[in-house]
Design an enzyme around this catalytic site. Sequence first.
Site, PDB file in Angstrom:
ATOM      1  N   LYS A 107       0.881  -0.949  -0.103  1.00  0.00           N
ATOM      2  CA  LYS A 107       0.157  -0.189   0.269  1.00  0.00           C
ATOM      3  C   LYS A 107       1.129   1.156  -0.043  1.00  0.00           C
ATOM      4  O   LYS A 107       1.924   1.745   0.913  1.00  0.00           O
ATOM      5  CB  LYS A 107      -0.764  -0.066   1.424  1.00  0.00           C
ATOM      6  CG  LYS A 107      -1.897   1.524   1.937  1.00  0.00           C
ATOM      7  CD  LYS A 107      -2.728   1.956   2.514  1.00  0.00           C
ATOM      8  CE  LYS A 107      -3.597   2.542   3.330  1.00  0.00           C
ATOM      9  NZ  LYS A 107      -4.131   2.270   4.234  1.00  0.00           N
TER      10      LYS A 107
ATOM     11  N   ASP B  48      -2.561   9.946   3.649  1.00  0.00           N
ATOM     12  CA  ASP B  48      -3.842   9.495   4.328  1.00  0.00           C
ATOM     13  C   ASP B  48      -4.963  10.354   4.933  1.00  0.00           C
ATOM     14  O   ASP B  48      -4.820  10.693   6.207  1.00  0.00           O
ATOM     15  CB  ASP B  48      -4.234   8.399   4.646  1.00  0.00           C
ATOM     16  CG  ASP B  48      -5.497   7.666   5.259  1.00  0.00           C
ATOM     17  OD1 ASP B  48      -6.383   8.480   4.562  1.00  0.00           O
ATOM     18  OD2 ASP B  48      -5.653   6.799   5.654  1.00  0.00           O
TER      19      ASP B  48
ATOM     20  N   LYS C  83     -10.317  12.554   8.619  1.00  0.00           N
ATOM     21  CA  LYS C  83      -9.401  12.236  10.078  1.00  0.00           C
ATOM     22  C   LYS C  83      -9.511  13.540  10.544  1.00  0.00           C
ATOM     23  O   LYS C  83      -9.494  14.660  10.111  1.00  0.00           O
ATOM     24  CB  LYS C  83      -8.023  11.925   9.702  1.00  0.00           C
ATOM     25  CG  LYS C  83      -8.353  10.254   8.963  1.00  0.00           C
ATOM     26  CD  LYS C  83      -7.255  10.195   9.152  1.00  0.00           C
ATOM     27  CE  LYS C  83      -6.971   8.088   8.418  1.00  0.00           C
ATOM     28  NZ  LYS C  83      -7.774   6.915   9.051  1.00  0.00           N
TER      29      LYS C  83
ATOM     30  N   ASP D 190       1.238   6.094   5.741  1.00  0.00           N
ATOM     31  CA  ASP D 190       0.184   5.281   5.276  1.00  0.00           C
ATOM     32  C   ASP D 190       0.806   4.365   4.026  1.00  0.00           C
ATOM     33  O   ASP D 190       0.386   4.209   3.317  1.00  0.00           O
ATOM     34  CB  ASP D 190      -0.963   5.696   4.952  1.00  0.00           C
ATOM     35  CG  ASP D 190      -1.814   4.633   4.935  1.00  0.00           C
ATOM     36  OD1 ASP D 190      -2.102   4.146   5.732  1.00  0.00           O
ATOM     37  OD2 ASP D 190      -3.045   5.324   4.535  1.00  0.00           O
TER      38      ASP D 190
ATOM     39  N   ASP E  38     -12.839   7.221   3.426  1.00  0.00           N
ATOM     40  CA  ASP E  38     -10.835   6.627   4.418  1.00  0.00           C
ATOM     41  C   ASP E  38     -10.300   5.251   4.281  1.00  0.00           C
ATOM     42  O   ASP E  38      -9.704   4.648   4.963  1.00  0.00           O
ATOM     43  CB  ASP E  38     -11.404   7.257   5.685  1.00  0.00           C
ATOM     44  CG  ASP E  38     -10.236   7.503   6.793  1.00  0.00           C
ATOM     45  OD1 ASP E  38      -8.739   7.495   5.588  1.00  0.00           O
ATOM     46  OD2 ASP E  38      -9.968   7.310   8.015  1.00  0.00           O
TER      47      ASP E  38
ATOM     48  N   GLU F 138      -9.691   3.708   2.171  1.00  0.00           N
ATOM     49  CA  GLU F 138      -9.120   3.450   0.522  1.00  0.00           C
ATOM     50  C   GLU F 138      -7.908   2.741   0.048  1.00  0.00           C
ATOM     51  O   GLU F 138      -7.535   2.262  -1.079  1.00  0.00           O
ATOM     52  CB  GLU F 138      -8.280   5.409   0.414  1.00  0.00           C
ATOM     53  CG  GLU F 138      -7.112   5.221   1.050  1.00  0.00           C
ATOM     54  CD  GLU F 138      -6.426   5.242   2.472  1.00  0.00           C
ATOM     55  OE1 GLU F 138      -7.977   5.111   3.329  1.00  0.00           O
ATOM     56  OE2 GLU F 138      -5.587   4.767   2.883  1.00  0.00           O
TER      57      GLU F 138
ATOM     58  N   ARG G 161      -7.971  -0.600   1.286  1.00  0.00           N
ATOM     59  CA  ARG G 161      -8.704  -1.869  -0.037  1.00  0.00           C
ATOM     60  C   ARG G 161      -8.813  -1.618  -1.232  1.00  0.00           C
ATOM     61  O   ARG G 161      -8.550  -2.299  -2.403  1.00  0.00           O
ATOM     62  CB  ARG G 161     -10.006  -2.273   1.021  1.00  0.00           C
ATOM     63  CG  ARG G 161     -10.572  -1.738   1.427  1.00  0.00           C
ATOM     64  CD  ARG G 161     -11.575  -1.278   2.590  1.00  0.00           C
ATOM     65  NE  ARG G 161     -11.351  -1.245   3.952  1.00  0.00           N
ATOM     66  CZ  ARG G 161     -11.763  -1.247   4.634  1.00  0.00           C
ATOM     67  NH1 ARG G 161     -12.702  -1.861   4.684  1.00  0.00           N
ATOM     68  NH2 ARG G 161     -11.383  -1.408   5.584  1.00  0.00           N
TER      69      ARG G 161
HETATM   70  N1  BES Z   1      -4.257   4.254   6.531  1.00  0.00           N
HETATM   71  C1  BES Z   1      -5.359   3.672   8.001  1.00  0.00           C
HETATM   72  C2  BES Z   1      -5.305   2.765   8.912  1.00  0.00           C
HETATM   73  C3  BES Z   1      -4.457   3.475   9.742  1.00  0.00           C
HETATM   74  C4  BES Z   1      -4.981   4.322  11.044  1.00  0.00           C
HETATM   75  C5  BES Z   1      -2.975   3.188  10.006  1.00  0.00           C
HETATM   76  C6  BES Z   1      -4.374   4.436  12.124  1.00  0.00           C
HETATM   77  C7  BES Z   1      -2.493   3.869  10.748  1.00  0.00           C
HETATM   78  C8  BES Z   1      -3.335   4.518  12.173  1.00  0.00           C
HETATM   79  C9  BES Z   1      -6.701   3.660   6.975  1.00  0.00           C
HETATM   80  O1  BES Z   1      -6.636   3.538   5.381  1.00  0.00           O
HETATM   81  C10 BES Z   1      -7.894   4.500   7.920  1.00  0.00           C
HETATM   82  O2  BES Z   1      -8.260   4.867   6.715  1.00  0.00           O
HETATM   83  N2  BES Z   1      -8.830   2.710   7.945  1.00  0.00           N
HETATM   84  C11 BES Z   1     -10.017   2.851   8.408  1.00  0.00           C
HETATM   85  C12 BES Z   1     -11.210   1.945   7.344  1.00  0.00           C
HETATM   86  C13 BES Z   1     -12.623   2.293   8.041  1.00  0.00           C
HETATM   87  C14 BES Z   1     -12.946   3.421   7.602  1.00  0.00           C
HETATM   88  C15 BES Z   1     -13.551   1.211   8.335  1.00  0.00           C
HETATM   89  C16 BES Z   1      -9.439   3.129  10.240  1.00  0.00           C
HETATM   90  O3  BES Z   1      -8.942   1.967  10.289  1.00  0.00           O
HETATM   91  O4  BES Z   1     -10.174   3.456  10.810  1.00  0.00           O
HETATM   92 ZN    ZN Z   2      -4.772   4.356   4.895  1.00  0.00          ZN
HETATM   93 MN    MN Z   3      -8.480   5.656   4.876  1.00  0.00          MN
END
Ligand code: BES
Ligand code: ZN
Ligand code: MN
Length: 495
Positions: A265, A270, A277, A288, A347, A349, A351
């Site tokens: 990834k 992000d 966020k 990220d 968010d 993104e 996947r």
């Molecule tokens: N890059 C984030 C995951 C992440 C969050 C990594 C905090 C490190 C610290 C990912 O893109 C994301 O935002 N995931 C969301 C998914 C949710 C919207 C289902 C998450 O984990 O909140």
């Molecule tokens: Zn992300």
């Molecule tokens: Mn995200």
Amino acid sequence: MRYTIQAIEPVKETSDCLVVGVFKAGKLCKAAAQLDEASQGAIRAILAKGDLVEEIGNTLLLYSLPGIASTRVLLVYCGEESIKFADFRKIVCCIASTLKGKPLEKITYCLTHLAVEDLAFAAQVRYTVECIEDCFYTFDQFKTKKANTQQPKEMVFDVAAEMDLTAVENALTQALAISNAKNLAKDLANTPANICTPAYMAEQAEKLGEAVGLTVTVLDKKAIVNEGMGAFLAVAQGSEQPPYFVVLEYMGAEEKRKPIVWVGKGVTFDAGGLCIKPSLGMEEMKFDMGGAASVYALMQAVKQLNLPINVVGITPLTENLPSGTAIKPGDIVTSLSGQTIEILNTDAEGRLILADALTYSERFNPELVIDMATLTGAIIVALGGVATGLMSNDECLAADLEAAGKQSHDRVWSLPLWDDYQEQIDSNIADVANVGSDGGKSITAACFLARFTKKFKWAHLDIAGTAWKSGKEKKATGRPVALLVQFLINRCGTF
Ligand code: BES
Ligand code: ZN
Ligand code: MN
């Protein structure tokens, strides 16, 4: 630092620092005992003063002991003669932080008789090097006043004459390849997002390819559109930075051998898109792209070790930002696989870009595919910063990764990928939704990916908790590079 192995005589050795051990109740390791004798009891006399408190990793640096050729002796408290791996690592870290920044031409490491769980000496050497290199790593590219640039130059490992030198030499070679690779991954991930853009990452891949000799193909936006990577493009459309899709190839075996494919990834920042966020901690989303950075690092290590195997690295690179052109919750896009995706949360993104990269990997007819991604915050809740989350559609592959994790101490923990979780991501108006409707967020993220990996053996590594340390001392860790180099070494049967 340079590392060598040699059988030495502690008393006669001319080094800038001899590293020796002290065990419980003032017992000296073999080398320390020899030094004590040659200095007529100087070491025991110093220990009797009680400055070296008996706590694992405590050190005492001594200068100019009588009768000893080396200028310094570093005493390290090691506890029992037989120790746990965690204590071993602590000891090495303490040694490294004591020696860091000192103008030493040569360090001689005599702690070669430690019994560490069931770790052979060669493996001890490997972890010692990895630990020291981790500790000596600095990222001061953006400091006007650089960190102390003095660093010890050479470390000699004292080996007993009867030891298997080939194994130790192999361990050293591997340790250096792993450490160099980790440093590359750390540098890329630590670089802020205003510099480390998708274009920058693509450039770094090209530079790496040129420097070490890998085939690198960079698809620009037009080529990505031509391919039909609708899910990847959906994420990229909110940013003014153009996306890139980079493929690196290494051929270490006959052309007809199926390759191992890494997918990383590469979201260089992000912000969450329109599902933005919170601002607290958002700066950490520059990490990220840690998955993509690890893919480059792995390609470098595979090349450095000349592994007899074919490997492909794939990295989709983009930002995820809110803007007038950004995707909106509820939008439906068509992925490269042809499956339509309802984007419920912008968010989620990672996947989306991975879905297209995983589909793309089919064309390499892979032996197996492993993706690494900072995919979910939920994996941090589940496993913290200790274990990487592992989800796989193949039990043997999962078992191999678990074993490599234990060996490299870059560990993984398996979560279920049962079909029972799949219904959460069914959409009533598209083929699949990009987020689950209930709990188990890390698993439903993997379930989403699983819909794009039906044609090959695949494992997903959620490295959101392990690729970096957060907080004030935020920094990239270089994980899961050691895990995956170990995994490859095991497959090649050379360790
Ligand atoms: N890059 C984030 C995951 C992440 C969050 C990594 C905090 C490190 C610290 C990912 O893109 C994301 O935002 N995931 C969301 C998914 C949710 C919207 C289902 C998450 O984990 O909140
Ligand atoms: Zn992300
Ligand atoms: Mn995200």
